[in-house]
Each structure stands twice: as structure tokens, then as C-alpha cells.
Design an enzyme around this catalytic site. Structure first.
Site, PDB file in Angstrom:
ATOM      1  N   ALA A 233       0.677  -1.232  -0.075  1.00  7.09           N
ATOM      2  CA  ALA A 233       0.146   0.191   0.047  1.00  7.09           C
ATOM      3  C   ALA A 233       0.834   1.183  -0.188  1.00  7.09           C
ATOM      4  CB  ALA A 233      -1.006  -0.001   1.276  1.00  7.09           C
ATOM      5  N   PRO A 234       0.544   2.433  -0.886  1.00  2.63           N
ATOM      6  CA  PRO A 234      -0.596   2.489  -1.484  1.00  2.63           C
ATOM      7  C   PRO A 234      -0.774   1.993  -3.016  1.00  2.63           C
ATOM      8  CG  PRO A 234       0.300   4.646  -1.306  1.00  2.63           C
ATOM      9  CD  PRO A 234       1.340   3.455  -0.605  1.00  2.63           C
ATOM     10  N   LYS A 237       4.852   1.631  -5.470  1.00  5.69           N
ATOM     11  CA  LYS A 237       5.844   0.474  -5.938  1.00  5.69           C
ATOM     12  C   LYS A 237       5.631  -0.652  -6.808  1.00  5.69           C
ATOM     13  CE  LYS A 237       8.480   1.837  -2.072  1.00  5.69           C
ATOM     14  NZ  LYS A 237       7.578   2.730  -1.257  1.00  5.69           N
ATOM     15  N   ASP A 299       9.059  -3.283   2.015  1.00  4.91           N
ATOM     16  CA  ASP A 299       9.022  -1.691   2.107  1.00  4.91           C
ATOM     17  C   ASP A 299       8.313  -1.891   3.644  1.00  4.91           C
ATOM     18  OD1 ASP A 299       9.117   0.871   2.772  1.00  4.91           O
ATOM     19  OD2 ASP A 299       7.592   1.432   1.262  1.00  4.91           O
ATOM     20  N   CYS A 356      11.838   3.838   5.360  1.00  2.00           N
ATOM     21  CA  CYS A 356      11.621   5.401   5.650  1.00  2.00           C
ATOM     22  C   CYS A 356      12.042   6.010   6.862  1.00  2.00           C
ATOM     23  CB  CYS A 356      10.336   5.995   4.977  1.00  2.00           C
ATOM     24  SG  CYS A 356       8.939   5.420   6.107  1.00  2.00           S
TER      25      CYS A 356
END
Length: 541
Positions: A233-234, A237, A299, A356
Site C-alpha cells: 500500500a498504496p 511501487k 518496504d 523510510c
């Protein structure tokens, strides 16, 4: 006539409720003022305070001296003090005051930065461990400025040149993102909303941060592969992966949050992605559901210390428990991602891990843990910019190959803080370490080179060194300890096993003295072959 309307009745009144309230606020404010602050000149009550040159003022009213706060001046003084302390710390031996230690300067600097930039003391300590002091100021300043708006061209439907021309005709001021990206565009200003243009609704581009393009570029998906996006999500990628694969092969877009999958489905439909399957599953349990992928993109959810410009609440809402909780979840997810990859893949066998966040606990610490727990190694990400990952941090030492990981910062690359690591899986076998140890590498630090006893019984066949040894549930004790235990059992009146009795009798018989006229067992054993030979000679005759 009422009391208030009677002009003849005049009572002497003290300070009212508003004055008492103001006095309490001034007492509280005095606690936060730094010691030794020079007293500014007093001013008359009711006089105007200049805007940018205002000072902390003293007001004399009814023989009470009060301090009126002036926030712009307070921040200005704090900022000047931060600069002064930075200069002293950079040349501490020459510019420091007598009797002041470096720790006192650092404590004052951290308190001033926490007040000026509105950070918690915990997060500032973390950042001061990561960055040198001059770079830390640049990082904090960069977090106060929003990152530029970037979009990614969807090459499944259009080309970047055509998209740029169409947006320029609508009054959008844009430029190519950089030499490292062939699809990105950076937008400076626009007379139309970027998220509502006809080109956006037609799926010609995706609003996506510059840092989120890097993990997909490091993954380098190939056509006709099976790829897993574990936390999709979202969907930015995932759509970029489908774009590089030209809608061939298969992409499994997974996320544990069903609500966020709605945006994934909407974006995939709008962008024309036809080779993706959306699933709602816990990533930690994914190898039990499906495996054998050529590549996996993870991620991982993180504390968000790299996107403070988007979410300023991170400045004060994170503590040590939040960081460690995220790190624990990331360790579980990265092991699950590695187990979902097929090491025997002809074109793949790669895992890309990204966050991140800029904290070491969520990045290098997790990657080093994965290197110890699975048969993987780090490879180059293929990105020709970015800073190398840490191989040592405070009292921790990580694997030297962590130099191939990449860190991205807002003050150096003008994008959100990001971390990227790329693994290559070389074996599907899961190494099993001894109970109580975390890895074979750590096991070699405390296991002696020659073990005093074998972990395997005598009846088991020898196993090759390359294959992992099965770990028994109970460790076999040394022979000396066994004998002591058996001796104590015999002393208590318990019977010994038959095999042990036989061994003991044979040993006693060997060391027993030989009596006259009675051959020893050793002599009897020696005579046996001579009798056989004599019988054979008689038969031959």
C-alpha cells in the site's frame, strides 16, 4: 441604585482575575528562561512592542515587576545561542569557557535545539548519535521545508516527453527529476491541481516521492518473473514494478491492512496494471501461504524518522519502545521475505529491504540480523549515489558488507530519509544454530574449537560439513559425568545397566593377577588360534 452605578461609592480594588492570571503565567515562564539572561530595558504599560526587534519587557504596575513574553525574540536568542555553541564545540580547546566541560555544552545545545525545532529529547539524542553536529543542524533545517512534489510517468500508457508537454500546456512548471531516473518529473508550481488533471485520471502518471522510486530500481525486476511486494500500500511501487515488467509475469501485491488495499486496487486499475494479484495476509506468515518467488520487495513499516517533513508529529511521538517494537517486527518480516524467495531461480533470488527511517536499530541492525539468520549475502544496489551504511555504530560492530547498503537524507539528496539494502539468497536451507545462540557466526565466538563431547550418538552416520547438523533436544553429557552419575546410583543401591556391568567385569578381568594352575583370560584368547591351526594341519595330512 446598584453598587456599580453608584458614583458616590468608591472602593479600592486590588488586581483583578486577569492580572492574577498574568502573574501566574509570568512565574511559570520564568522557569523556562535560561539563567543569566540580561535584563532588557523597561517599557511603559500599553506601549507597542516592535515586531521583529521585540525584547523581553519589564512592566512596573502597582510596584510589581512582571515579564512580558516575546516568542519571536526568544526563538531568535535561542537560535543565536545554538550557533555560538556550535562554534565553540567545533573548536572546543580554544573557544570554551574556563570550568565548562564539553558535556555541559552538549546538554545546553540539545536543550536549545529541542526548544527551537520542537523535538523530543529522546529523538534528538538519537539524531546526535547518527550525525555530526554541523550536519545535524542541516538535517533539522531540511525537515522544516517540505520536499518537492514529484510524479512518475506511467510508460504503460504514455511517454515522459508527451506527458511533460501535456502538463506544460496546462500551466504546470516542471523539470526532469534527475539523471538517475528516466520516468520521474519534479513539479515546482501548477495552476491546476496535480491530483485531478485529465492525465492523472487517465492513468498517465502517479504521484510518488522520489525516494520511493529507488527500491524498485534496486530490485531491477525482469520480464516473466514472479515477484512479491510484501507491504504494497498504496500501490506506487507495485505499479512501477509492473511498468518495468511490461505487464508480463505475475506480481503478488500483499498488505496486512485491508483498508489500505482499496487504494492499491484503485491505483492498479487506473494505471492499467493487468499482471498483479492483490492479497490481504500477514507478511510474517507468508512463506506458509505461498513461496518460490524470484524477487521480493519489502518496504517495512517503520517509525517514520525520515519523513518528518510530511509528519511533524514524529518529532515528539516516538520513544525507545516504538523504535524497538518496529525493529522486532522488521526482523520477523525480513526473515519471512527471505524464506519466500527461491534461491534456485535462474534470473532472480534477490530481496530488497527498505525503510523510510534513518535510525540504526531499524536498518543496519535488522540487515545484520538477517545475514546471521539466513543464507544470504549483501550485493550492490545498483544506485550510484547515496551514503554508505554504517559498519560500526557506538559499541556495535556490523558485517563489513553493509557498506553496500545505501542511506538517503533530505539535506543532501533533497528527498525523504530512506534506507535500502539488497540481498542475494544462495541457499534455500535454513541454518540451525545451537539452542541459546542467535547464529553460526555468534556460535563460533563461544564454542571451543574441539568439543569435549559429540552432539551425535555413536550409531548415527557422519554428516557432511556443508549440511546443517540437526540440533538434539537434549545435549549428551560427557563420559566422565556419566560415570560419576552411575557410581552414585550404585552407591544408593540401584542396579547398573547390563552393558556397563560387562565392561566393568572385562576391565577387572584384564587387571586381575594370574593364579597358579589357572590360565588368564588373555592366555585363553591367545591359545584359540593355535588350536585351529593344529586342526587344519591334521586335516591336510
Amino acid at each position: 441604585m446598584g453598587r456599580k452605578l453608584d458614583p458616590a461609592r468608591k472602593e479600592k480594588r486590588g488586581p483583578g482575575r486577569k492580572a492574577r492570571k498574568q502573574r501566574g503565567a509570568e512565574v511559570e515562564l520564568a522557569r523556562f528562561l535560561p539563567p543569566g539572561e540580561p535584563s532588557p530595558a523597561p517599557r511603559r504599560p500599553g506601549s507597542a512592542v516592535p515586531g521583529s526587534l521585540c525584547v523581553n519587557s519589564l512592566v512596573v504596575h502597582n510596584s510589581l515587576t512582571v515579564i512580558l513574553p516575546a516568542e519571536p525574540l526568544d526563538l531568535h536568542i535561542i537560535h543565536q545561542r545554538i550557533k555560538g555553541n556550535m562554534e565553540v564545540l567545533q573548536n572546543f580547546g580554544v573557544k570554551r569557557e574556563e570550568g565548562r566541560t564539553r558535556q555541559e555544552y552538549l546538554a545546553l545545545l540539545r536543550r536549545d535545539m529541542a526548544a527551537y525545532y520542537s523535538y523530543s529529547d529522546f529523538l534528538l539524542k538519537k539524531l546526535m548519535d547518527i550525525f555530526p553536529l554541523p550536519e545535524l543542524i542541516n538535517f533539522l533545517e531540511a525537515n522544516e521545508v517540505p520536499r518537492p512534489v514529484t510524479i512518475r510517468t506511467n510508460t504503460l500508457k504514455t511517454r515522459r516527453r508527451d506527458l511533460a508537454q501535456a502538463l506544460i500546456n496546462r500551466g504546470v512548471n516542471l523539470d526532469p527529476l534527475g539523471k538517475w531516473s528516466k520516468t520521474g518529473l519534479v513539479i515546482y508550481d501548477s495552476s491546476v491541481p496535480i491530483g485531478a488533471t485529465p492525465e492523472y485520471l487517465a492513468g498517465h502518471y502517479m504521484l510518488q516521492g522520489a525516494s520511493s522510486l529507488l527500491p524498485v530500481m534496486a530490485l531491477a525486476p525482469q520480464e516473466n518473473e514472479r515477484i512479491l511486494d510484501m507491504c504494497c500500500a498504496p500501490g506506487g511501487k507495485t505499479s512501477y514494478i509492473a511498468q518495468l515488467m511490461k505487464n508480463t509475469g505475475m506480481i503478488l501485491a500483499n498488505d496486512s491492512n485491508a483498508e489500505r488495499l482499496r487504494s492499491v486496487v484503485g491505483n492498479l486499475h487506473r494505471l492499467g496494471v493487468t499482471n498483479a494479484v492483490v492479497s490481504n495476509c500477514d507478511g510474517r506468515q507468508f512463506p506458509k501461504v505461498l513461496g518460490g518467488f524470484d524477487r521480493v520487495l519489502l518496504d517495512a513499516p517503520c517509525s517514520g524518522t525520515g519523513v518528518i517533513s510530511k509528519d511533524p508529529a514524529v518529532k515528539t511521538s516516538k520513544d525507545e519502545k516504538d523504535i524497538l517494537r518496529c525493529a522486532h517486527l522488521q526482523k520477523e518480516l525480513i526473515l519471512s521475505a527471505i524464506d519466500s524467495v527461491n534461491a534456485a531461480s535462474e534470473t532472480g533470488g534477490y530481496i530488497v529491504y527498505c525503510t523510510c527511517s534513518i535510525t540504526v536499530e531499524e536498518n543496519e541492525w535488522v540487515v545484520d540480523y538477517a545475514l546471521k539468520k539466513r543464507n544470504v549475502r549483501l550485493v550492490a544496489t545498483g544506485l550510484n549515489f547515496g551514503k554508505e551504511g554504517f559498519t560500526r555504530f557506538k559499541d556495535r560492530r556490523f558485517h563489513p558488507s553493509l557498506k553496500s547498503t545505501r542511506r538517503f537524507y533530505p539535506h543532501t539528496h533533497n528527498m525523504d530519509g530512506f534506507f535500502i539494502a539488497k540481498f542475494k539468497k544462495f541457499s534455500n536451507a535454513i541454518p540451525k544454530a545451537q539452542k541459546g545462540s542467535t547464529s553460526s557466526a555468534e556460535l563460533s565466538l563461544w564454542v571451543p574449537p574441539v568439543a569435549p563431547f559429540s552432539l551425535l550418538s555413536d550409531e548415527e552416520p557422519a554428516v557432511e560439513a556443508a549440511s546443517p547438523l540437526p540440533v538434539p533436544d537434549t545435549i549428551v553429557e560427557p563420559q566422565s559425568k556419566k560415570k560419576k552419575l552411575e557410581g552414585s546410583k550404585v552407591a544408593k543401591g540401584q542396579k547398573k545397566p547390563q552393558s556397563a556391568l560387562k565392561k566393568r567385569r572385562s576391565l577387572q578381568a584384564q587387571h586381575r593377577p594370574v593364579k597358579a594352575g589357572r590360565p588368564s583370560p588373555r592366555m585363553l584368547c591367545a591359545r584359540v588360534p593355535t588350536r585351529k591351526k593344529s586342526r587344519m594341519n591334521q586335516n591336510e595330512q
